[in-house]
Write a protein that holds these residues in place. Structure first.
Motif, mmCIF file in Angstrom:
data_model
loop_
_atom_site.group_PDB
_atom_site.id
_atom_site.type_symbol
_atom_site.label_atom_id
_atom_site.label_comp_id
_atom_site.label_asym_id
_atom_site.label_seq_id
_atom_site.Cartn_x
_atom_site.Cartn_y
_atom_site.Cartn_z
ATOM 1 N N ARG A 85 37.872 50.564 34.261
ATOM 2 C CA ARG A 85 37.689 50.187 35.665
ATOM 3 C C ARG A 85 38.873 50.711 36.440
ATOM 4 O O ARG A 85 39.968 50.844 35.906
ATOM 5 C CB ARG A 85 37.626 48.676 35.852
ATOM 6 C CG ARG A 85 36.337 48.060 35.378
ATOM 7 C CD ARG A 85 36.283 46.592 35.733
ATOM 8 N NE ARG A 85 34.988 46.079 35.339
ATOM 9 C CZ ARG A 85 34.237 45.320 36.104
ATOM 10 N NH1 ARG A 85 34.645 44.973 37.291
ATOM 11 N NH2 ARG A 85 33.078 44.894 35.676
ATOM 12 N N THR A 86 38.633 50.956 37.722
ATOM 13 C CA THR A 86 39.691 51.417 38.614
ATOM 14 C C THR A 86 39.735 50.516 39.831
ATOM 15 O O THR A 86 38.681 50.124 40.347
ATOM 16 C CB THR A 86 39.440 52.870 39.045
ATOM 17 O OG1 THR A 86 39.379 53.691 37.877
ATOM 18 C CG2 THR A 86 40.534 53.385 39.965
ATOM 19 N N ARG A 87 40.929 50.189 40.265
ATOM 20 C CA ARG A 87 41.109 49.402 41.490
ATOM 21 C C ARG A 87 42.245 50.011 42.287
ATOM 22 O O ARG A 87 43.269 50.407 41.716
ATOM 23 C CB ARG A 87 41.430 47.962 41.122
ATOM 24 C CG ARG A 87 41.846 47.072 42.252
ATOM 25 C CD ARG A 87 40.837 46.033 42.746
ATOM 26 N NE ARG A 87 39.842 45.550 41.848
ATOM 27 C CZ ARG A 87 39.855 44.348 41.260
ATOM 28 N NH1 ARG A 87 40.870 43.529 41.426
ATOM 29 N NH2 ARG A 87 38.867 43.970 40.498
ATOM 30 N N THR A 88 42.098 50.071 43.589
ATOM 31 C CA THR A 88 43.154 50.579 44.453
ATOM 32 C C THR A 88 44.154 49.465 44.732
ATOM 33 O O THR A 88 43.766 48.371 45.150
ATOM 34 C CB THR A 88 42.568 51.149 45.757
ATOM 35 O OG1 THR A 88 41.684 52.216 45.409
ATOM 36 C CG2 THR A 88 43.666 51.670 46.671
ATOM 37 N N GLU A 103 50.897 42.690 34.452
ATOM 38 C CA GLU A 103 49.786 41.852 33.978
ATOM 39 C C GLU A 103 49.412 42.172 32.534
ATOM 40 O O GLU A 103 49.120 41.271 31.744
ATOM 41 C CB GLU A 103 48.573 42.015 34.894
ATOM 42 C CG GLU A 103 48.765 41.422 36.257
ATOM 43 C CD GLU A 103 49.074 39.926 36.225
ATOM 44 O OE1 GLU A 103 48.530 39.204 35.354
ATOM 45 O OE2 GLU A 103 49.856 39.478 37.077
ATOM 46 N N VAL A 104 49.416 43.450 32.189
ATOM 47 C CA VAL A 104 49.082 43.830 30.810
ATOM 48 C C VAL A 104 50.182 43.346 29.864
ATOM 49 O O VAL A 104 49.902 42.804 28.795
ATOM 50 C CB VAL A 104 48.853 45.353 30.680
ATOM 51 C CG1 VAL A 104 48.603 45.734 29.220
ATOM 52 C CG2 VAL A 104 47.682 45.791 31.547
ATOM 53 N N GLY A 144 45.801 53.109 49.376
ATOM 54 C CA GLY A 144 46.780 52.749 48.357
ATOM 55 C C GLY A 144 46.673 53.691 47.177
ATOM 56 O O GLY A 144 46.303 54.853 47.334
ATOM 57 N N THR A 145 46.965 53.170 45.992
ATOM 58 C CA THR A 145 46.946 53.985 44.780
ATOM 59 C C THR A 145 45.885 53.465 43.811
ATOM 60 O O THR A 145 45.975 52.320 43.357
ATOM 61 C CB THR A 145 48.321 53.960 44.084
ATOM 62 O OG1 THR A 145 49.298 54.482 44.982
ATOM 63 C CG2 THR A 145 48.308 54.776 42.813
ATOM 64 N N PRO A 146 44.883 54.271 43.490
ATOM 65 C CA PRO A 146 43.918 53.857 42.471
ATOM 66 C C PRO A 146 44.594 53.797 41.101
ATOM 67 O O PRO A 146 45.256 54.741 40.677
ATOM 68 C CB PRO A 146 42.860 54.966 42.499
ATOM 69 C CG PRO A 146 43.052 55.659 43.814
ATOM 70 C CD PRO A 146 44.519 55.549 44.115
ATOM 71 N N VAL A 147 44.456 52.654 40.434
ATOM 72 C CA VAL A 147 44.992 52.482 39.089
ATOM 73 C C VAL A 147 43.818 52.237 38.156
ATOM 74 O O VAL A 147 42.994 51.356 38.386
ATOM 75 C CB VAL A 147 46.000 51.318 39.017
ATOM 76 C CG1 VAL A 147 46.502 51.130 37.596
ATOM 77 C CG2 VAL A 147 47.169 51.555 39.976
ATOM 78 N N ASN A 148 43.740 53.049 37.109
ATOM 79 C CA ASN A 148 42.669 52.971 36.133
ATOM 80 C C ASN A 148 43.174 52.242 34.895
ATOM 81 O O ASN A 148 44.255 52.532 34.396
ATOM 82 C CB ASN A 148 42.206 54.384 35.751
ATOM 83 C CG ASN A 148 41.154 54.363 34.685
ATOM 84 O OD1 ASN A 148 41.465 54.417 33.508
ATOM 85 N ND2 ASN A 148 39.915 54.264 35.092
ATOM 86 N N VAL A 149 42.375 51.291 34.403
ATOM 87 C CA VAL A 149 42.655 50.600 33.145
ATOM 88 C C VAL A 149 41.524 50.945 32.188
ATOM 89 O O VAL A 149 40.349 50.781 32.523
ATOM 90 C CB VAL A 149 42.764 49.071 33.328
ATOM 91 C CG1 VAL A 149 43.046 48.390 31.995
ATOM 92 C CG2 VAL A 149 43.833 48.721 34.356
ATOM 93 N N ASP A 172 42.306 41.903 38.813
ATOM 94 C CA ASP A 172 42.280 40.811 39.797
ATOM 95 C C ASP A 172 43.654 40.146 39.906
ATOM 96 O O ASP A 172 44.132 39.879 41.002
ATOM 97 C CB ASP A 172 41.242 39.752 39.407
ATOM 98 C CG ASP A 172 39.799 40.221 39.609
ATOM 99 O OD1 ASP A 172 39.585 41.266 40.276
ATOM 100 O OD2 ASP A 172 38.901 39.544 39.063
ATOM 101 N N ALA A 173 44.276 39.876 38.763
ATOM 102 C CA ALA A 173 45.597 39.245 38.766
ATOM 103 C C ALA A 173 46.642 40.147 39.404
ATOM 104 O O ALA A 173 47.507 39.684 40.154
ATOM 105 C CB ALA A 173 45.996 38.861 37.341
ATOM 106 N N ALA A 174 46.564 41.432 39.112
ATOM 107 C CA ALA A 174 47.536 42.381 39.684
ATOM 108 C C ALA A 174 47.357 42.539 41.191
ATOM 109 O O ALA A 174 48.332 42.754 41.911
ATOM 110 C CB ALA A 174 47.409 43.747 39.009
ATOM 111 N N ALA A 175 46.117 42.416 41.662
ATOM 112 C CA ALA A 175 45.841 42.550 43.093
ATOM 113 C C ALA A 175 46.334 41.333 43.877
ATOM 114 O O ALA A 175 46.493 41.396 45.085
ATOM 115 C CB ALA A 175 44.359 42.778 43.331
ATOM 116 N N GLY A 176 46.568 40.237 43.142
ATOM 117 C CA GLY A 176 47.109 39.041 43.784
ATOM 118 C C GLY A 176 46.046 38.227 44.364
ATOM 119 O O GLY A 176 45.964 37.488 45.204
#
Length: 176
Positions: A85-88, A103-104, A144-149, A172-176
């Protein structure tokens, strides 16, 4: 569930980049006898015999394997599965990467490797269950910056959805 690569790699983009659409490449590969070839040989043949860019060759090979060799969506050439998954995230690449990294690390401890100077900075973990987790920061955009996990080496297709849920919880946790 992961979707077939054909749904991620549109026919117009494929044709514009390679000169053929999915059906055109599948027919050419069938005529060449590629149904019996492993992934690496298919991709190499596309590059060497047809001048296809390596990135597109990988996608064409996966599409062919899904259509004609029984490869499932999300399945890797070695038979394991991958979920991603990727989230900005706000911030520059390293700031965004650090948010997800924290978070990881809270869940899995220190990483086993990182390359923060790469064109796409990445941090990697070997998890206790034999899977591997990686986070990578893509080039920033206006949001922002897309981060892929990504979690790799999952043993089955059934393991993909729980892995995607675990990834979502991290993001979700990293996004706050």
């Amino acid at each position: 569930m992961a979707r077939p690569i054909e749904r991620s790699m549109g026919p117009e983009a494929l044709r514009a980049a390679t000169g053929r659409d999915h059906e055109g490449w599948r027919a050419l590969l069938l005529d060449a006898g590629a149904q019996a070839w492993p992934h690496a040989r298919i991709a190499r043949w596309l590059v060497e015999a047809h001048g296809v860019d390596g990135w597109w060759a990988q996608g064409i090979a996966v599409d062919f394997e899904q259509a004609h060799q029984g490869r499932l969506p999300g399945q890797q050439a070695d038979g394991t599965f991958t979920a991603a998954r990727t989230r900005t995230m706000p911030g520059d690449r390293l700031e965004a990467l650090d948010r997800v990294r924290a978070e990881v690390e809270a869940r899995h401890g220190a990483p086993h490797g990182e390359n923060l100077a790469a064109s796409m900075p990445v941090v990697r973990w070997r998890l206790a269950d034999g899977t591997r987790l990686a986070i990578a920061a893509q080039p920033p955009n206006r949001s922002g910056t897309p981060v892929n996990v990504t979690i790799e080496r999952l043993p089955s297709a059934d393991a993909m959805e729980p892995a995607r849920e675990a990834i979502a919880a991290i993001l979700d946790a990293a996004a706050g």
